[in-house]
Design a protein around this motif. Structure first.
Motif, PDB file in Angstrom:
ATOM      1  N   ILE A   1     -27.884 -47.484 -24.628  1.00 11.13           N
ATOM      2  CA  ILE A   1     -27.251 -47.342 -23.307  1.00 11.13           C
ATOM      3  C   ILE A   1     -25.738 -47.291 -23.459  1.00 11.13           C
ATOM      4  CG2 ILE A   1     -26.879 -48.443 -21.065  1.00 11.13           C
ATOM      5  CD1 ILE A   1     -29.668 -49.669 -21.318  1.00 11.13           C
ATOM      6  N   PHE A   2     -25.197 -48.198 -24.268  1.00 10.42           N
ATOM      7  CA  PHE A   2     -23.745 -48.233 -24.464  1.00 10.42           C
ATOM      8  C   PHE A   2     -23.255 -46.936 -25.108  1.00 10.42           C
ATOM      9  CE2 PHE A   2     -19.702 -49.348 -26.377  1.00 10.42           C
ATOM     10  CZ  PHE A   2     -19.122 -50.168 -25.421  1.00 10.42           C
ATOM     11  N   ALA A   3     -23.993 -46.443 -26.090  1.00 11.32           N
ATOM     12  CA  ALA A   3     -23.592 -45.211 -26.785  1.00 11.32           C
ATOM     13  C   ALA A   3     -23.599 -44.015 -25.840  1.00 11.32           C
ATOM     14  CB  ALA A   3     -24.517 -44.962 -27.967  1.00 11.32           C
ATOM     15  N   SER A   4     -24.569 -43.973 -24.943  1.00 12.51           N
ATOM     16  CA  SER A   4     -24.638 -42.858 -23.981  1.00 12.51           C
ATOM     17  C   SER A   4     -23.446 -42.898 -23.028  1.00 12.51           C
ATOM     18  CB  SER A   4     -25.943 -42.940 -23.189  1.00 12.51           C
ATOM     19  OG  SER A   4     -27.062 -42.762 -24.026  1.00 12.51           O
ATOM     20  N   ALA A   5     -23.113 -44.098 -22.573  1.00 10.60           N
ATOM     21  CA  ALA A   5     -21.957 -44.255 -21.678  1.00 10.60           C
ATOM     22  C   ALA A   5     -20.660 -43.944 -22.415  1.00 10.60           C
ATOM     23  CB  ALA A   5     -21.925 -45.674 -21.120  1.00 10.60           C
ATOM     24  N   LEU A   6     -20.591 -44.362 -23.677  1.00 12.16           N
ATOM     25  CA  LEU A   6     -19.390 -44.139 -24.484  1.00 12.16           C
ATOM     26  C   LEU A   6     -19.107 -42.650 -24.643  1.00 12.16           C
ATOM     27  CD1 LEU A   6     -17.159 -45.427 -26.186  1.00 12.16           C
ATOM     28  CD2 LEU A   6     -18.728 -45.383 -28.137  1.00 12.16           C
TER      29      LEU A   6
END
Length: 320
Positions: A305-310
């Protein structure tokens, strides 16, 4: 790596400032936003003037491993400045039609048991709810704050900049507040204002008076239309660029940041207009494009999730 000073950062002409919301007291959201955008390359963060917000931002920046590279600014302002205002619902007029809840980008409005209310901590005063209410049941209000009381704890906590929002036509009120700020804080100062209450001549006259009143490092955040950056087109950001042009021509300070309706087109338009700005600040648009990720309770603990937002945040910063 550490950045020597905020002034040297402004001189780089590559500033991106994330506006978490001058009225935003959702501290969990602030932590997530700062963690994400610090990881994406943001080095300048604008927060509401509370110790809790500063600590939440620092927590997020530390999560990203950037605690020695970032600058923190807190926003305060004159009474009734739209950045510091809130909205509430008059229950006698409200029919719980749901229109306000649909347009609230902060998701501050909820209807429970047919009663609609606004969460004051999440409300940022953007007025979108009031604009769509068919019954005029949503009312603006502001709380008067004492700069002498709120600033010392923030300065002790460790901040790099104070931004003073002055969207008002009351010159005495502006200068009274400015006098207190400049006496208490010897760090960098930013003045945020737009043309909604002032003509161009009065706007420039105010900035000159404020600049002459202090010895602090002085920058201007030229606001086009506060909290209007929901769309990603040139028209939305046009007023922001126009406001910056007016301030730059007055030669008050070399450090001008574009804000108010900013999006991925802002710096492209500024370059087309040959404006030598230090960079831009984004709030509504920057928060909107990552909202679906930030709202996930596992955001800071789920790498996917964090990587997608990043990826979304990085694309915005580096392609703007």
């Amino acid at each position: 790596m550490s950045i020597p000073s905020l002034e040297s950062f402004l001189k780089s002409k590559k500033v991106f400032k994330l506006i978490c919301g001058a009225g935003n007291r959702n501290y969990d959201e602030i932590t997530k936003l700062c963690a994400l955008y610090a990881a994406a390359g943001c080095r300048f963060f604008d927060l509401n003037a509370s110790v809790e917000a500063v600590r939440a931002a620092k927590k997020g920046i530390k999560f990203a491993g950037k605690e020695n590279e970032c600058f923190i600014c807190v926003s305060i302002g004159t009474k009734n400045d739209p950045h510091l205002s809130k909205y509430k619902i008059n229950s006698e007029k409200c029919t719980s039609c749901g229109q306000c809840e649909k347009v609230c980008i902060q998701r501050a409005i909820k209807t429970v048991d047919n009663i609609t209310s606004v969460d004051e901590n999440n409300c940022i005063g953007c007025a979108k709810c009031a604009d769509v209410c068919p019954n005029r049941a949503i009312e603006k209000y502001s709380k008067e704050i004492s700069f002498s009381e709120i600033l010392p704890p923030l300065i002790k906590e460790g901040i790099d900049c104070i931004e003073y929002h002055t969207i008002t036509d009351n010159e005495d009120e502006v200068m009274q507040g400015w006098s207190i700020i400049t006496k208490l804080f010897k760090g960098s100062l930013s003045v945020c204002l737009d043309r909604s209450k002032l003509g161009d001549e009065r706007l420039i006259a105010r900035l000159k008076s404020m600049k002459n009143f202090c010895d602090n490092m002085f920058m201007v955040q030229a606001d086009g239309a506060p909290m209007s950056g929901g769309k990603d087109d040139y028209k939305t950001t046009l007023q922001a660029v126009a406001a910056a042009d007016i301030v730059l021509k007055a030669n008050i300070t070399p450090y001008v940041i574009v804000s108010g309706g900013t999006n991925s087109k802002t710096m492209k338009l500024a370059k087309l207009c040959e404006l030598d700005v230090s960079g831009f600040a984004a709030g509504s648009y920057a928060r909107k494009i990552v909202k679906e990720f930030i709202d996930n309770k596992n955001f800071l603990h789920d790498e996917k999730i964090f990587a997608s937002a990043l990826l979304v945040a990085e694309n915005f910063i580096h392609n703007s």
